[in-house]
Design a protein around this motif. Structure first.
Motif, PDB file in Angstrom:
ATOM      1  N   SER A  96      40.194  29.363  34.806  1.00 16.54           N
ATOM      2  CA  SER A  96      40.596  29.439  33.394  1.00 16.54           C
ATOM      3  C   SER A  96      40.256  28.137  32.667  1.00 16.54           C
ATOM      4  CB  SER A  96      42.102  29.699  33.272  1.00 16.54           C
ATOM      5  OG  SER A  96      42.434  30.947  33.795  1.00 16.54           O
ATOM      6  N   LEU A  97      40.586  27.012  33.288  1.00 16.52           N
ATOM      7  CA  LEU A  97      40.283  25.723  32.662  1.00 16.52           C
ATOM      8  C   LEU A  97      38.781  25.499  32.562  1.00 16.52           C
ATOM      9  CD1 LEU A  97      43.015  23.470  34.288  1.00 16.52           C
ATOM     10  CD2 LEU A  97      42.976  24.429  31.977  1.00 16.52           C
ATOM     11  N   GLN A  98      38.044  25.828  33.621  1.00 20.54           N
ATOM     12  CA  GLN A  98      36.589  25.680  33.596  1.00 20.54           C
ATOM     13  C   GLN A  98      35.994  26.542  32.482  1.00 20.54           C
ATOM     14  OE1 GLN A  98      34.235  24.248  35.972  1.00 20.54           O
ATOM     15  NE2 GLN A  98      35.705  23.370  37.385  1.00 20.54           N
ATOM     16  N   THR A  99      36.549  27.737  32.307  1.00 20.05           N
ATOM     17  CA  THR A  99      36.050  28.657  31.281  1.00 20.05           C
ATOM     18  C   THR A  99      36.284  28.105  29.888  1.00 20.05           C
ATOM     19  OG1 THR A  99      36.412  30.540  32.737  1.00 20.05           O
ATOM     20  CG2 THR A  99      36.232  31.017  30.392  1.00 20.05           C
ATOM     21  N   LEU A 100      37.454  27.515  29.664  1.00 25.61           N
ATOM     22  CA  LEU A 100      37.727  26.931  28.349  1.00 25.61           C
ATOM     23  C   LEU A 100      36.839  25.717  28.085  1.00 25.61           C
ATOM     24  CD1 LEU A 100      41.620  27.216  28.174  1.00 25.61           C
ATOM     25  CD2 LEU A 100      39.917  28.572  26.930  1.00 25.61           C
ATOM     26  N   LEU A 101      36.565  24.946  29.124  1.00 26.90           N
ATOM     27  CA  LEU A 101      35.749  23.743  28.962  1.00 26.90           C
ATOM     28  C   LEU A 101      34.264  24.045  28.827  1.00 26.90           C
ATOM     29  CD1 LEU A 101      37.602  21.513  31.544  1.00 26.90           C
ATOM     30  CD2 LEU A 101      37.489  21.119  29.071  1.00 26.90           C
ATOM     31  N   ASP A 102      33.771  25.029  29.580  1.00 23.11           N
ATOM     32  CA  ASP A 102      32.333  25.313  29.593  1.00 23.11           C
ATOM     33  C   ASP A 102      32.084  26.805  29.808  1.00 23.11           C
ATOM     34  OD1 ASP A 102      29.590  25.128  29.682  1.00 23.11           O
ATOM     35  OD2 ASP A 102      29.519  24.039  31.579  1.00 23.11           O
ATOM     36  N   PRO A 103      32.360  27.630  28.783  1.00 22.43           N
ATOM     37  CA  PRO A 103      32.252  29.082  28.953  1.00 22.43           C
ATOM     38  C   PRO A 103      30.850  29.557  29.342  1.00 22.43           C
ATOM     39  CG  PRO A 103      32.604  28.499  26.644  1.00 22.43           C
ATOM     40  CD  PRO A 103      32.768  27.248  27.442  1.00 22.43           C
ATOM     41  N   ASP A 104      29.830  28.826  28.942  1.00 21.75           N
ATOM     42  CA  ASP A 104      28.468  29.242  29.266  1.00 21.75           C
ATOM     43  C   ASP A 104      28.140  29.089  30.753  1.00 21.75           C
ATOM     44  OD1 ASP A 104      28.012  29.859  26.601  1.00 21.75           O
ATOM     45  OD2 ASP A 104      27.183  27.880  26.147  1.00 21.75           O
ATOM     46  N   ALA A 105      28.943  28.328  31.466  1.00 22.00           N
ATOM     47  CA  ALA A 105      28.690  28.105  32.895  1.00 22.00           C
ATOM     48  C   ALA A 105      29.282  29.205  33.774  1.00 22.00           C
ATOM     49  CB  ALA A 105      29.264  26.757  33.321  1.00 22.00           C
ATOM     50  N   ILE A 106      30.073  30.100  33.187  1.00 19.10           N
ATOM     51  CA  ILE A 106      30.744  31.123  33.978  1.00 19.10           C
ATOM     52  C   ILE A 106      29.866  32.374  34.043  1.00 19.10           C
ATOM     53  CG2 ILE A 106      32.861  32.478  34.251  1.00 19.10           C
ATOM     54  CD1 ILE A 106      33.201  29.342  34.315  1.00 19.10           C
ATOM     55  N   PRO A 107      29.336  32.683  35.224  1.00 20.36           N
ATOM     56  CA  PRO A 107      28.486  33.873  35.345  1.00 20.36           C
ATOM     57  C   PRO A 107      29.270  35.152  35.093  1.00 20.36           C
ATOM     58  CG  PRO A 107      28.373  32.509  37.333  1.00 20.36           C
ATOM     59  CD  PRO A 107      29.477  31.969  36.480  1.00 20.36           C
ATOM     60  N   GLU A 108      28.630  36.123  34.506  1.00 19.96           N
ATOM     61  CA  GLU A 108      29.259  37.420  34.277  1.00 19.96           C
ATOM     62  C   GLU A 108      29.699  37.994  35.623  1.00 19.96           C
ATOM     63  OE1 GLU A 108      27.974  41.779  32.642  1.00 19.96           O
ATOM     64  OE2 GLU A 108      27.140  40.028  31.634  1.00 19.96           O
ATOM     65  N   GLY A 109      30.924  38.457  35.679  1.00 17.65           N
ATOM     66  CA  GLY A 109      31.446  39.075  36.890  1.00 17.65           C
ATOM     67  C   GLY A 109      31.957  38.102  37.931  1.00 17.65           C
ATOM     68  N   ALA A 110      31.920  36.802  37.643  1.00 15.06           N
ATOM     69  CA  ALA A 110      32.324  35.796  38.633  1.00 15.06           C
ATOM     70  C   ALA A 110      33.783  35.951  39.055  1.00 15.06           C
ATOM     71  CB  ALA A 110      32.086  34.392  38.088  1.00 15.06           C
ATOM     72  N   TYR A 111      34.653  36.190  38.108  1.00 17.31           N
ATOM     73  CA  TYR A 111      36.080  36.298  38.422  1.00 17.31           C
ATOM     74  C   TYR A 111      36.340  37.482  39.357  1.00 17.31           C
ATOM     75  CZ  TYR A 111      41.125  36.635  37.882  1.00 17.31           C
ATOM     76  OH  TYR A 111      42.476  36.693  38.122  1.00 17.31           O
ATOM     77  N   ILE A 112      35.830  38.647  38.985  1.00 16.70           N
ATOM     78  CA  ILE A 112      36.054  39.851  39.787  1.00 16.70           C
ATOM     79  C   ILE A 112      35.445  39.696  41.173  1.00 16.70           C
ATOM     80  CG2 ILE A 112      35.536  42.320  39.980  1.00 16.70           C
ATOM     81  CD1 ILE A 112      37.673  41.647  37.864  1.00 16.70           C
ATOM     82  N   ALA A 113      34.236  39.148  41.244  1.00 15.88           N
ATOM     83  CA  ALA A 113      33.570  38.967  42.544  1.00 15.88           C
ATOM     84  C   ALA A 113      34.390  38.055  43.452  1.00 15.88           C
ATOM     85  CB  ALA A 113      32.164  38.409  42.341  1.00 15.88           C
ATOM     86  N   ALA A 114      34.903  36.978  42.897  1.00 14.50           N
ATOM     87  CA  ALA A 114      35.685  36.037  43.708  1.00 14.50           C
ATOM     88  C   ALA A 114      37.005  36.652  44.156  1.00 14.50           C
ATOM     89  CB  ALA A 114      35.928  34.750  42.929  1.00 14.50           C
ATOM     90  N   ILE A 115      37.675  37.350  43.274  1.00  9.86           N
ATOM     91  CA  ILE A 115      38.946  37.985  43.644  1.00  9.86           C
ATOM     92  C   ILE A 115      38.714  39.038  44.724  1.00  9.86           C
ATOM     93  CG2 ILE A 115      40.794  39.532  42.815  1.00  9.86           C
ATOM     94  CD1 ILE A 115      41.181  36.584  42.025  1.00  9.86           C
ATOM     95  N   LYS A 116      37.645  39.801  44.610  1.00 10.36           N
ATOM     96  CA  LYS A 116      37.330  40.786  45.656  1.00 10.36           C
ATOM     97  C   LYS A 116      37.108  40.101  46.997  1.00 10.36           C
ATOM     98  CE  LYS A 116      35.401  44.569  42.950  1.00 10.36           C
ATOM     99  NZ  LYS A 116      34.187  45.359  42.671  1.00 10.36           N
ATOM    100  N   ARG A 117      36.438  38.969  46.983  1.00 13.78           N
ATOM    101  CA  ARG A 117      36.218  38.230  48.238  1.00 13.78           C
ATOM    102  C   ARG A 117      37.531  37.699  48.796  1.00 13.78           C
ATOM    103  NH1 ARG A 117      30.779  37.179  50.116  1.00 13.78           N
ATOM    104  NH2 ARG A 117      31.955  35.856  51.501  1.00 13.78           N
ATOM    105  N   LEU A 118      38.397  37.193  47.917  1.00 14.49           N
ATOM    106  CA  LEU A 118      39.686  36.687  48.365  1.00 14.49           C
ATOM    107  C   LEU A 118      40.548  37.803  48.965  1.00 14.49           C
ATOM    108  CD1 LEU A 118      40.695  34.215  45.508  1.00 14.49           C
ATOM    109  CD2 LEU A 118      40.296  33.632  47.900  1.00 14.49           C
ATOM    110  N   LEU A 119      40.484  38.964  48.361  1.00 13.54           N
ATOM    111  CA  LEU A 119      41.330  40.061  48.811  1.00 13.54           C
ATOM    112  C   LEU A 119      40.795  40.763  50.050  1.00 13.54           C
ATOM    113  CD1 LEU A 119      42.387  41.643  45.406  1.00 13.54           C
ATOM    114  CD2 LEU A 119      43.729  40.172  46.918  1.00 13.54           C
ATOM    115  N   GLY A 120      39.513  40.613  50.298  1.00 11.50           N
ATOM    116  CA  GLY A 120      38.939  41.211  51.504  1.00 11.50           C
ATOM    117  C   GLY A 120      38.386  42.552  51.326  1.00 11.50           C
TER     118      GLY A 120
END
Length: 120
Positions: A96-120
């Protein structure tokens, strides 16, 4: 009703059709308030202890929900269930903080992809 089906929701969109970056930008004031609250808690020991207690409770509740979801789906989490809530909350706050600081650096789908990896 026109008979046309709605366009499928993109993987990185929330129920309102906002992308992760748009959602975070919309929540900017709330995220900054949480950050300021945590910074103040770090400066005040009594407040820090209370915040730590609440965070432990939130992690326990999340752990219980994750355990129930994995049991219902007959799946095994990719990481130890005891640690998963800490990782998820930390990832969410940090991204969230990275997104507010540099929104252009956040790849589309990054959040969902990471959460899926965390959840297994």
């Amino acid at each position: 009703m026109t008979g046309e089906s709605e366009a499928p929701q993109a993987e990185d969109e929330n129920e309102d059709g906002l992308s992760y970056v748009e959602h975070i930008q919309q929540q900017r004031s709330w995220i900054l308030l949480q950050l300021e609250f945590m910074i103040n808690a770090l400066r005040d020991e009594k407040m820090r202890l209370e915040v730590a207690k609440r965070l432990r409770t939130m992690r326990q509740v999340m752990k219980e929900h994750l355990a129930a979801a994995h049991a219902a789906n007959n799946t095994t989490p990719a990481l130890p269930l005891d640690d998963l809530p800490l990782y998820m909350f930390s990832f969410d706050m940090g991204l969230s903080l990275q997104t507010l600081l540099d929104p252009d650096a956040i790849p589309e789908g990054a959040y969902i992809a990471a959460i899926k990896r965390l959840l297994g």
